[in-house]
Design an enzyme around this catalytic site. Structure first.
Site, PDB file in Angstrom:
ATOM      1  N   GLU A  61       0.879  -1.160   0.000  1.00 15.24           N
ATOM      2  CA  GLU A  61       0.000   0.000   0.000  1.00 15.24           C
ATOM      3  C   GLU A  61       0.924   1.218   0.000  1.00 15.24           C
ATOM      4  O   GLU A  61       1.830   1.280   0.837  1.00 15.24           O
ATOM      5  CB  GLU A  61      -0.795  -0.032   1.313  1.00 15.24           C
ATOM      6  N   ARG A 292       5.113 -13.643   9.541  1.00 17.75           N
ATOM      7  CA  ARG A 292       5.821 -12.400   9.275  1.00 17.75           C
ATOM      8  C   ARG A 292       7.157 -12.356  10.004  1.00 17.75           C
ATOM      9  O   ARG A 292       7.393 -13.119  10.941  1.00 17.75           O
ATOM     10  CB  ARG A 292       4.963 -11.200   9.678  1.00 17.75           C
ATOM     11  N   LYS A 302       4.223   0.337  11.285  1.00 15.82           N
ATOM     12  CA  LYS A 302       4.194   1.603  10.551  1.00 15.82           C
ATOM     13  C   LYS A 302       3.944   2.780  11.495  1.00 15.82           C
ATOM     14  O   LYS A 302       4.564   3.822  11.364  1.00 15.82           O
ATOM     15  CB  LYS A 302       3.066   1.562   9.512  1.00 15.82           C
TER      16      LYS A 302
HETATM   17  P1  ATP Z   1      -0.493  -1.923   6.772  1.00 15.14           P
HETATM   18  O1  ATP Z   1      -0.797  -2.103   8.205  1.00 15.14           O
HETATM   19  O2  ATP Z   1      -0.493  -0.496   6.336  1.00 15.14           O
HETATM   20  O3  ATP Z   1      -1.238  -2.835   5.852  1.00 15.14           O
HETATM   21  P2  ATP Z   1       1.808  -3.536   6.071  1.00 15.14           P
HETATM   22  O4  ATP Z   1       3.104  -3.581   6.797  1.00 15.14           O
HETATM   23  O5  ATP Z   1       0.977  -4.759   5.970  1.00 15.14           O
HETATM   24  O6  ATP Z   1       1.027  -2.330   6.724  1.00 15.14           O
HETATM   25  P3  ATP Z   1       1.641  -3.378   3.197  1.00 15.14           P
HETATM   26  O7  ATP Z   1       2.055  -2.278   2.315  1.00 15.14           O
HETATM   27  O8  ATP Z   1       0.211  -3.785   3.201  1.00 15.14           O
HETATM   28  O9  ATP Z   1       2.104  -2.953   4.655  1.00 15.14           O
HETATM   29  O10 ATP Z   1       2.559  -4.648   2.975  1.00 15.14           O
HETATM   30  C1  ATP Z   1       2.872  -5.188   1.726  1.00 15.14           C
HETATM   31  C2  ATP Z   1       3.214  -6.645   1.878  1.00 15.14           C
HETATM   32  O11 ATP Z   1       4.304  -6.846   2.787  1.00 15.14           O
HETATM   33  C3  ATP Z   1       2.056  -7.460   2.396  1.00 15.14           C
HETATM   34  O12 ATP Z   1       1.886  -8.589   1.551  1.00 15.14           O
HETATM   35  C4  ATP Z   1       2.461  -7.855   3.775  1.00 15.14           C
HETATM   36  O13 ATP Z   1       1.946  -9.119   4.124  1.00 15.14           O
HETATM   37  C5  ATP Z   1       3.994  -7.884   3.693  1.00 15.14           C
HETATM   38  N1  ATP Z   1       4.579  -7.614   5.018  1.00 15.14           N
HETATM   39  C6  ATP Z   1       4.359  -6.546   5.812  1.00 15.14           C
HETATM   40  N2  ATP Z   1       5.031  -6.663   6.982  1.00 15.14           N
HETATM   41  C7  ATP Z   1       5.702  -7.832   6.934  1.00 15.14           C
HETATM   42  C8  ATP Z   1       6.591  -8.536   7.837  1.00 15.14           C
HETATM   43  N3  ATP Z   1       6.907  -8.045   9.049  1.00 15.14           N
HETATM   44  N4  ATP Z   1       7.106  -9.722   7.428  1.00 15.14           N
HETATM   45  C9  ATP Z   1       6.805 -10.217   6.221  1.00 15.14           C
HETATM   46  N5  ATP Z   1       5.976  -9.625   5.336  1.00 15.14           N
HETATM   47  C10 ATP Z   1       5.428  -8.450   5.667  1.00 15.14           C
HETATM   48 MG    MG Z   2      -1.033  -4.643   4.819  1.00 16.67          MG
END
Ligand code: ATP
Ligand code: MG
Length: 587
Positions: A61, A292, A302
């Site tokens: 995002e 994760r 974030k």
């Molecule tokens: P939000 O809470 O804004 O959704 P987010 O960290 O999930 O934050 P995204 O931009 O939606 O941010 O993440 C993009 C991709 O990165 C998603 O597929 C998410 O699953 C993956 N991702 C985010 N944080 C982690 C993490 N700590 N480990 C592995 N993958 C992650």
């Molecule tokens: Mg997300």
């Protein structure tokens, strides 16, 4: 490739790789067709056989900077595509109307590319599919699988039930398809205020999975979308939009983190309904979840990262102490180090914490392989060679990499006044100290053996210079030099040739393994010594270092010429990571 050449290690097996291999063996996705861009139903079937054996995607995002957790996901998705003759898409999941955040979009593209994510022409935006999403919603309405609910948010919440208690049907649940379609179109036309109606999938209010209790799929938001423009006042929910985005892009394996596991039934429900209606082609994408990344000594949320930046606990998103990918790059970490780390921690479904030292060790290993060696004195003390003429100088030779003779050697000038590390001299040495003290012999690395003969002090008794005599027949690399057996080996730089430079010694941003554990404010766990700025004396060849050139400063660690503050002829260095402390015992 000759067998002597180093082939990259094959990626370790994991449950997702097993799934992909089984799918390929079975030909599960072989019938897919591709028209050159994302498409729906009939268009999806009209193209050529999809040249990509699998399609994965990384779907950020554009509302923040990517962090180390995202790196795990990027390397997993792009790595699968690389291994199995597939492609990985970069898709901006921009279904929320929000301010134009081109800054985030640019930073994400640059970080993905830096990590080696090669998406080629497959760069997409979820907002490009808004028209199709409306069509999909209307199709669900017509087949009786969606309805417009006009309850207040509060009533909707109360009727949803909870884990132990089934939900109750909305009084609006049995509206006719005709009425629902009319209301939905008026929602889209802007006739209603935010929050007055929502479109919900009609599944089962008594489902044990709360995500199947008639989830919302469209809501009214009178807000301009930075890409789709002014025309929109309804926006799809993420859980509705995401499966559709995957399907339109022919994604085969849609990989996400474990918190989406309970959403998978809805993912499947939705795509099957749309395929039944002829809007999507089968085979449909399949969602898989992995755990994760949780890393000690950093925060990856974030919200907390934004707080660090906005409250100026760090100097910006790209502060080298931030666990962001822009920060990592500025810190001097390498994509190779991230890849090593991803390979080492693997991919599984079990939640675990990874210690920061694992990450640092991977960065060290990556840098050890790629960084040329240089000499730097971080805490300079003058060493005067009393028996070497002041008007004389000569060159010594230092290898650029001890394990890579083909990287050659470089000249380093020697003269009668040198800089050495303050801690390499001790007037009253403790037991086991083998470096400089009066009467002791040490080798100036790549130079001569010297004997310490004393020191000068200022009025306060501080040592301001050390005196020594050199052994002229001991120069490294000359015949007989190795007849000198000394226990100490120190580095040095000729004072009149050296380059004084700003060097930032970075350390971990937090002093506690789990910042903010319990109810504690995570800011209380900030490490007060995470950045120390010094003026160091560097060997003259470093004058030509260009932004982002990385080096090992012998005995100190790995350093990078700062990408922002380095000027031609005047670099500024950041310490990425220290070396393992192998020298202090007097090797
Ligand atoms: P939000 O809470 O804004 O959704 P987010 O960290 O999930 O934050 P995204 O931009 O939606 O941010 O993440 C993009 C991709 O990165 C998603 O597929 C998410 O699953 C993956 N991702 C985010 N944080 C982690 C993490 N700590 N480990 C592995 N993958 C992650
Ligand atoms: Mg997300």
């Amino acid at each position: 490739m000759s067998s002597a050449e180093k082939a990259p290690a094959a990626p370790a097996a994991n449950f997702i790789r097993h799934i992909v291999e089984a799918d390929l063996a079975e030909g599960k996705y072989a019938s897919r067709r591709w028209s050159g861009k994302p498409g729906a139903g009939p268009q999806q079937q009209a193209g050529v056989p999809d040249p990509a054996k699998i399609r994965t995607r990384f779907p950020p995002e554009p509302n923040g900077y990517l962090h180390f957790g995202h790196a795990k996901s990027i390397l997993l998705n792009f790595g699968l595509a690389r291994s199995y003759d597939g492609v990985c898409h970069l898709r901006f999941d921009d279904t929320n109307p929000e301010r134009e955040e081109q800054e985030y979009v640019d930073a994400i593209i640059s970080a993905v590319t830096w990590l080696g994510g090669n998406y080629g022409e497959n760069l997409y935006h979820a907002s490009d599919y808004f028209d199709f999403m409306v069509q999909a919603a209307e199709s669900l309405i017509q087949s009786g699988h969606a309805y417009v609910d006009s309850q207040s948010a509060e009533d909707m919440r109360t009727r949803r039930g909870n884990f132990g208690e089934p939900g109750q049907d909305s009084p609006y649940r049995n509206r006719s398809a005709v009425e629902n379609l009319d209301l939905f179109r008026r929602m889209k036309a802007g006739e209603f205020a935010d929050g007055t109606h929502v479109l919900r999938a009609k599944i089962d209010m008594a489902s044990p999975n709360i995500n199947l209790r008639d989830p919302a799929i469209y809501r009214i938001r009178h807000a301009e979308h930075h890409r789709a423009g002014k025309g929109w006042c309804i926006y799809p929910m993420y859980t509705f939009a995401h499966p559709i985005e995957d399907a339109l892009e022919n994604i085969t394996h849609s990989i996400c983190t474990l918190e989406f596991e309970d959403q998978r039934p809805f993912y499947d429900w939705l795509l099957s309904r749309l395929a039944d209606a002829g809007l999507l082609a089968r085979p449909l994408p399949q969602q898989y979840e992995f755990s994760r990344l949780n890393l000690s000594y950093v925060v990856l949320s974030k919200r907390k990262l934004i707080q660090l930046v906005e409250e100026r606990h760090v100097e910006g998103w790209d502060d080298p102490r931030m666990p962001t990918l822009v920060g990592a790059r500025r810190r001097g970490y390498t994509p190779e180090g991230f890849q090593l780390f991803a390979d080492r921690i693997g991919v599984s479904k079990s939640d675990s914490w990874i210690d920061m030292s694992v990450f640092e060790e991977c960065q060290r290993e990556g840098l050890n392989d790629t960084a040329p060696r240089r000499i730097a004195v971080l805490d300079p003390l003058k060493l005067i060679i009393d028996n070497y003429p002041a008007d004389q100088e000569e060159l010594c030779e230092a290898p650029n990499h001890p394990q890579k003779p083909d990287w050659g050697k470089r000249p380093v000038p020697f003269s009668n006044e040198l800089w050495i590390e303050r801690e390499d001299f001790n007037e009253t040495p403790p037991k086991g100290f083998f470096r400089l003290f009066p009467g002791n012999l040490v080798r100036l690395r790549y130079g001569f053996v010297i004997k310490c003969i004393g020191c000068d002090k200022d009025a306060n008794g501080n040592v301001v210079a050390v005196h020594a005599e050199m052994q002229p027949d001991s120069k490294s690399g000359t015949p007989g030099a190795d007849t000198y057996k000394v226990k100490g080996n120190i580095h040095w730089i000729s004072a009149k040739h050296s380059l004084a430079c700003e060097v930032r010694l970075y350390d971990r941003l937090f002093a506690a393994p789990n910042p903010g554990a319990g109810d504690r404010d995570f800011l209380l766990d900030l490490n007060p010594d995470s950045k120390t700025t010094i003026t160091a004396q560097l060997e003259p060849s470093l004058k030509d270092a260009k932004a982002e050139d990385r080096f090992q400063f012998e005995r100190h660690g790995y350093f990078v010429a700062d990408i922002k503050d380095s000027k031609p002829g005047s670099p500024v260095f950041n310490r990425a990571v220290t070396l393992k402390d192998s020298w202090s015992k007097g090797k």
